[in-house]
Motif scaffolding. Structure first.
Motif, PDB file in Angstrom:
ATOM      1  N   VAL A 193      43.603  38.830  41.886  1.00  0.00           N
ATOM      2  CA  VAL A 193      42.819  39.358  43.008  1.00  0.00           C
ATOM      3  C   VAL A 193      41.660  40.192  42.478  1.00  0.00           C
ATOM      4  CG1 VAL A 193      42.860  40.931  44.991  1.00  0.00           C
ATOM      5  CG2 VAL A 193      44.702  39.273  44.680  1.00  0.00           C
ATOM      6  N   ILE A 194      41.929  41.039  41.486  1.00  0.00           N
ATOM      7  CA  ILE A 194      40.856  41.836  40.880  1.00  0.00           C
ATOM      8  C   ILE A 194      39.826  40.914  40.244  1.00  0.00           C
ATOM      9  CG2 ILE A 194      40.301  43.443  38.995  1.00  0.00           C
ATOM     10  CD1 ILE A 194      43.012  44.833  39.652  1.00  0.00           C
ATOM     11  N   GLN A 195      40.273  39.851  39.592  1.00  0.00           N
ATOM     12  CA  GLN A 195      39.341  38.912  38.962  1.00  0.00           C
ATOM     13  C   GLN A 195      38.450  38.240  40.003  1.00  0.00           C
ATOM     14  OE1 GLN A 195      42.027  36.359  36.859  1.00  0.00           O
ATOM     15  NE2 GLN A 195      42.259  37.780  35.149  1.00  0.00           N
ATOM     16  N   LEU A 196      39.037  37.781  41.085  1.00  0.00           N
ATOM     17  CA  LEU A 196      38.258  37.082  42.111  1.00  0.00           C
ATOM     18  C   LEU A 196      37.296  38.026  42.827  1.00  0.00           C
ATOM     19  CD1 LEU A 196      37.644  34.453  43.607  1.00  0.00           C
ATOM     20  CD2 LEU A 196      39.481  35.039  45.207  1.00  0.00           C
ATOM     21  N   VAL A 197      37.807  39.145  43.309  1.00  0.00           N
ATOM     22  CA  VAL A 197      36.968  40.082  44.058  1.00  0.00           C
ATOM     23  C   VAL A 197      35.973  40.780  43.131  1.00  0.00           C
ATOM     24  CG1 VAL A 197      36.974  42.177  45.480  1.00  0.00           C
ATOM     25  CG2 VAL A 197      38.701  40.407  45.861  1.00  0.00           C
ATOM     26  N   GLY A 198      36.472  41.327  42.034  1.00  0.00           N
ATOM     27  CA  GLY A 198      35.597  42.018  41.090  1.00  0.00           C
ATOM     28  C   GLY A 198      34.552  41.090  40.495  1.00  0.00           C
ATOM     29  N   GLY A 199      34.976  39.888  40.118  1.00  0.00           N
ATOM     30  CA  GLY A 199      34.035  38.917  39.570  1.00  0.00           C
ATOM     31  C   GLY A 199      32.971  38.517  40.575  1.00  0.00           C
ATOM     32  N   SER A 200      33.359  38.360  41.829  1.00  0.00           N
ATOM     33  CA  SER A 200      32.394  38.002  42.872  1.00  0.00           C
ATOM     34  C   SER A 200      31.383  39.116  43.100  1.00  0.00           C
ATOM     35  CB  SER A 200      33.116  37.680  44.184  1.00  0.00           C
ATOM     36  OG  SER A 200      33.952  36.566  44.022  1.00  0.00           O
ATOM     37  N   LEU A 201      31.862  40.365  43.121  1.00  0.00           N
ATOM     38  CA  LEU A 201      30.953  41.495  43.300  1.00  0.00           C
ATOM     39  C   LEU A 201      29.996  41.628  42.114  1.00  0.00           C
ATOM     40  CD1 LEU A 201      33.397  44.133  44.831  1.00  0.00           C
ATOM     41  CD2 LEU A 201      31.503  42.973  45.993  1.00  0.00           C
ATOM     42  N   VAL A 202      30.517  41.462  40.908  1.00  0.00           N
ATOM     43  CA  VAL A 202      29.666  41.513  39.719  1.00  0.00           C
ATOM     44  C   VAL A 202      28.659  40.369  39.757  1.00  0.00           C
ATOM     45  CG1 VAL A 202      29.663  41.250  37.197  1.00  0.00           C
ATOM     46  CG2 VAL A 202      31.288  42.800  38.283  1.00  0.00           C
ATOM     47  N   LEU A 203      29.106  39.177  40.106  1.00  0.00           N
ATOM     48  CA  LEU A 203      28.224  38.014  40.203  1.00  0.00           C
ATOM     49  C   LEU A 203      27.063  38.292  41.157  1.00  0.00           C
ATOM     50  CD1 LEU A 203      27.529  34.937  39.906  1.00  0.00           C
ATOM     51  CD2 LEU A 203      29.176  34.540  41.734  1.00  0.00           C
ATOM     52  N   LEU A 204      27.358  38.876  42.306  1.00  0.00           N
ATOM     53  CA  LEU A 204      26.339  39.153  43.316  1.00  0.00           C
ATOM     54  C   LEU A 204      25.509  40.392  42.988  1.00  0.00           C
ATOM     55  CD1 LEU A 204      28.473  38.499  46.505  1.00  0.00           C
ATOM     56  CD2 LEU A 204      26.692  37.015  45.549  1.00  0.00           C
TER      57      LEU A 204
END
Length: 152
Positions: A58-69
């Motif tokens: 969950v941290i990977q998906l949410v955190g990665g998405s926020l970092v990506l954006l």
């Protein structure tokens, strides 16, 4: 030559952030949804609520998405980096000392790459910058509107 490289730094940093965020989010999507081969390489997923794998995903998906954006980059990168430090020291490092021996290369690399983003910020192309520039444009207009007397 250095001046030209320095002027490109925000763009290189922005591209770095995008790539790191995308790859990190892909790990989360693989573990949670079986995308891209899944958690086990055969399309499998991690059972919901299992510690620590599901929470890490969950941290990977949410955190990665926020970092990506580039949205809340520093905070998202800090939490994500910490989760990768935990993964390395609790999951991989007890197996062997070196990342090449214990399978922890990805955890170590993500930990340090995300930690770098905590200190550098999002660079170019981030939503943080877009939101900040919109706020800066609106502030003078709002201040001018307050100073303008209203005719009765």
């Amino acid at each position: 030559m250095t001046g030209r490289l320095d002027s490109a730094q925000p763009y290189a940093l922005g591209l770095f952030r995008i790539v790191v965020g995308l790859l990190f989010a892909c790990h989360g999507a693989a573990s949670l949804f079986g995308a891209l081969g899944g958690a086990d390489g055969a399309g499998g997923t991690i059972d919901a609520g299992t510690w620590p794998g599901w929470y890490a995903a969950v941290i990977q998906l949410v955190g990665g998405s926020l970092v990506l954006l580039g949205l809340g980059t520093r905070a998202a990168a800090l939490v994500s980096s910490g989760s990768m430090a935990y993964a390395y020291f609790k999951v991989h490092q007890p197996e062997a000392l070196w990342p090449m021996e214990n399978g922890g290369e990805a955890s170590a690399m993500f930990c340090w790459a995300l930690l770098l983003l905590v200190f550098t910020g999002s660079g170019a192309f981030g939503l943080d910058r877009v939101i900040a520039s919109v706020r800066r444009e609106r502030e003078p207009k709002a201040a001018d509107a307050e100073r303008t007397p209203v005719a009765a």
